[in-house]
Write a protein that holds these residues in place. Structure first.
Motif, PDB file in Angstrom:
ATOM      1  N   ASN A 248       0.854  -1.191   0.000  1.00  0.00           N
ATOM      2  CA  ASN A 248       0.000   0.000   0.000  1.00  0.00           C
ATOM      3  C   ASN A 248       0.889   1.240   0.000  1.00  0.00           C
ATOM      4  OD1 ASN A 248       0.910   0.258   2.632  1.00  0.00           O
ATOM      5  ND2 ASN A 248      -1.078  -0.083   3.589  1.00  0.00           N
ATOM      6  N   ASP A 249       0.274   2.403   0.087  1.00  0.00           N
ATOM      7  CA  ASP A 249       1.032   3.650   0.018  1.00  0.00           C
ATOM      8  C   ASP A 249       1.921   3.853   1.238  1.00  0.00           C
ATOM      9  OD1 ASP A 249      -0.145   4.229  -2.424  1.00  0.00           O
ATOM     10  OD2 ASP A 249      -1.767   5.403  -1.532  1.00  0.00           O
ATOM     11  N   ASP A 250       1.491   3.396   2.405  1.00  0.00           N
ATOM     12  CA  ASP A 250       2.326   3.523   3.604  1.00  0.00           C
ATOM     13  C   ASP A 250       3.639   2.762   3.418  1.00  0.00           C
ATOM     14  OD1 ASP A 250       0.338   5.004   4.745  1.00  0.00           O
ATOM     15  OD2 ASP A 250      -0.391   3.417   6.062  1.00  0.00           O
ATOM     16  N   ILE A 251       3.533   1.548   2.902  1.00  0.00           N
ATOM     17  CA  ILE A 251       4.737   0.744   2.677  1.00  0.00           C
ATOM     18  C   ILE A 251       5.587   1.365   1.573  1.00  0.00           C
ATOM     19  CG2 ILE A 251       5.598  -1.517   1.979  1.00  0.00           C
ATOM     20  CD1 ILE A 251       4.334  -1.467   4.761  1.00  0.00           C
ATOM     21  N   ALA A 252       4.951   1.877   0.528  1.00  0.00           N
ATOM     22  CA  ALA A 252       5.694   2.524  -0.553  1.00  0.00           C
ATOM     23  C   ALA A 252       6.487   3.719  -0.031  1.00  0.00           C
ATOM     24  CB  ALA A 252       4.737   2.957  -1.655  1.00  0.00           C
ATOM     25  N   ALA A 253       5.858   4.498   0.879  1.00  0.00           N
ATOM     26  CA  ALA A 253       6.545   5.650   1.451  1.00  0.00           C
ATOM     27  C   ALA A 253       7.744   5.210   2.293  1.00  0.00           C
ATOM     28  CB  ALA A 253       5.572   6.469   2.297  1.00  0.00           C
ATOM     29  N   LEU A 254       7.587   4.111   3.043  1.00  0.00           N
ATOM     30  CA  LEU A 254       8.717   3.595   3.810  1.00  0.00           C
ATOM     31  C   LEU A 254       9.882   3.225   2.894  1.00  0.00           C
ATOM     32  CD1 LEU A 254       7.165   1.226   6.543  1.00  0.00           C
ATOM     33  CD2 LEU A 254       8.478   3.326   6.919  1.00  0.00           C
ATOM     34  N   VAL A 255       9.568   2.527   1.802  1.00  0.00           N
ATOM     35  CA  VAL A 255      10.615   2.079   0.873  1.00  0.00           C
ATOM     36  C   VAL A 255      11.280   3.270   0.192  1.00  0.00           C
ATOM     37  CG1 VAL A 255      11.037   0.821  -1.274  1.00  0.00           C
ATOM     38  CG2 VAL A 255       9.558  -0.174   0.483  1.00  0.00           C
TER      39      VAL A 255
END
Length: 332
Positions: A248-255
């Motif tokens: 999701n976008d939260d994980i994408a932002a972390l990466v």
């Protein structure tokens, strides 16, 4: 100081009849809008006026028992975090149902929970699941006397062809990265145990899509946390990964954030794409590419499905609100 009993007696149709000096049956016909009765407009106005003056409120529980309709839609939610997409969906479902005179009630069954299911206590007109029910749940709901269940087939019987278009999000993520020239892909999932099944579904679709579009399997696949993302991104890029499919976008932002802090150029060296197109995707710098799901539109569609079942009206057509849309931004 002593506590006083503040119980207020409910005003009944008999109270209205006694106050006006007319029959209980006449009052009942007016309040229940019983068809086929020859009651004058003047008498009807007197009854309604006195009901308002006395503070009469209909006994909805009794009405539901008598009519067989509670005008309640029970939505069974999976045990997922109440994130932006879920809130937008529920807000729209509730609004559409309220406009039609129906109430939305939600429940979230928990593994090992002991609460009595609300479908056994509320007599809802429709029980709808955000996700397909298990065969055991379907049997329990039917046994409670609920006439309408959506979806009416079990999770075990559900096929990919019966899912709405947004279920294809991971396929769109992979296809977009491949279209951008990325072939060496990784999948970044979430460690939240509440969404483990959903993460696994997206992971499996991303894996199959990588083989189909990129001609090779995902090079890496891991559920990440704030503590592990820096190490994993460094390992992935060191091994040649050039694109990340995020749950999701939260994980994408972390990466993406971990890559930028490590001096890895995004998207030149590492492209990243999220899922859900939450406000974070637009606000993050660089802006995240993502897959947009019209959560509010899906909520309207779900409400219309429930109303169709409750009223017998034609079912709605699944339009654009049920299809995912890829939004390309700066991270790809």
């Amino acid at each position: 100081m002593t506590l006083k009993d503040t119980t207020v007696k409910r005003v009944t149709a008999a109270d209205i009849a006694r106050s006006l000096g007319i029959s209980r049956a006449t009052v009942g016909f007016v309040l229940n809008e019983t068809p086929g009765q020859t009651i004058s407009a003047a008498t009807r106005a007197r009854v309604l006026g006195e009901a308002k003056r006395l503070g009469y409120r209909p006994n909805n529980a009794a009405r539901a028992l008598a009519s067989g309709h509670s005008r309640i839609i029970l939505l069974v939610l999976p045990d997922w975090p109440l994130d932006y997409s879920m809130r937008a969906n529920l807000d729209e479902v509730s609004l559409v149902l309220d406009e039609a005179g129906y109430s939305l009630v939600t429940m979230t069954p928990h593994p090992g929970g002991h609460a009595q299911p609300l479908w056994e206590t509320l007599r809802p007109d429709v029980v709808m699941g955000m996700m397909p029910f298990s065969m055991e749940q379907l049997a329990e709901i039917r046994a409670s006397g609920v006439a309408h269940i959506i979806p009416s087939i079990s999770a075990e019987e559900f096929t990919p062809e019966q899912q709405l278009g947004f279920a294809a999000g991971p396929r769109m993520q992979v296809a977009h990265l491949v279209d951008r020239g990325r072939r060496r892909l990784a999948f970044a999932g979430s460690t939240d145990p509440r969404i483990a099944d959903l993460v696994q579904q997206r992971r499996a679709m991303a894996q199959a899509s990588a083989t189909g579009f990129a001609g090779q399997a995902l090079l890496f696949d891991a559920d990440i946390t704030e503590a592990s993302v820096g190490r994993l991104v460094a390992e992935w890029v060191g091994a040649g990964v050039d694109g990340v499919v995020a749950y999701n976008d939260d994980i994408a932002a972390l990466v993406a954030g971990a890559a930028l802090r490590a001096g890895i150029r995004v998207p030149e060296t590492l492209a990243v794409i999220g899922h859900d197109d939450t406000p974070l995707a637009r606000l993050f710098v660089p802006a995240l590419s993502s897959v947009r799901v019209d959560s509010a539109g899906l909520g309207r569609y779900m409400a219309q499905l429930a109303l169709s079942a409750a009223t017998g009206s034609p079912p709605p057509h699944a339009g654009p609100e049920s299809e995912a849309v890829l939004i390309a931004r700066e991270t790809t």
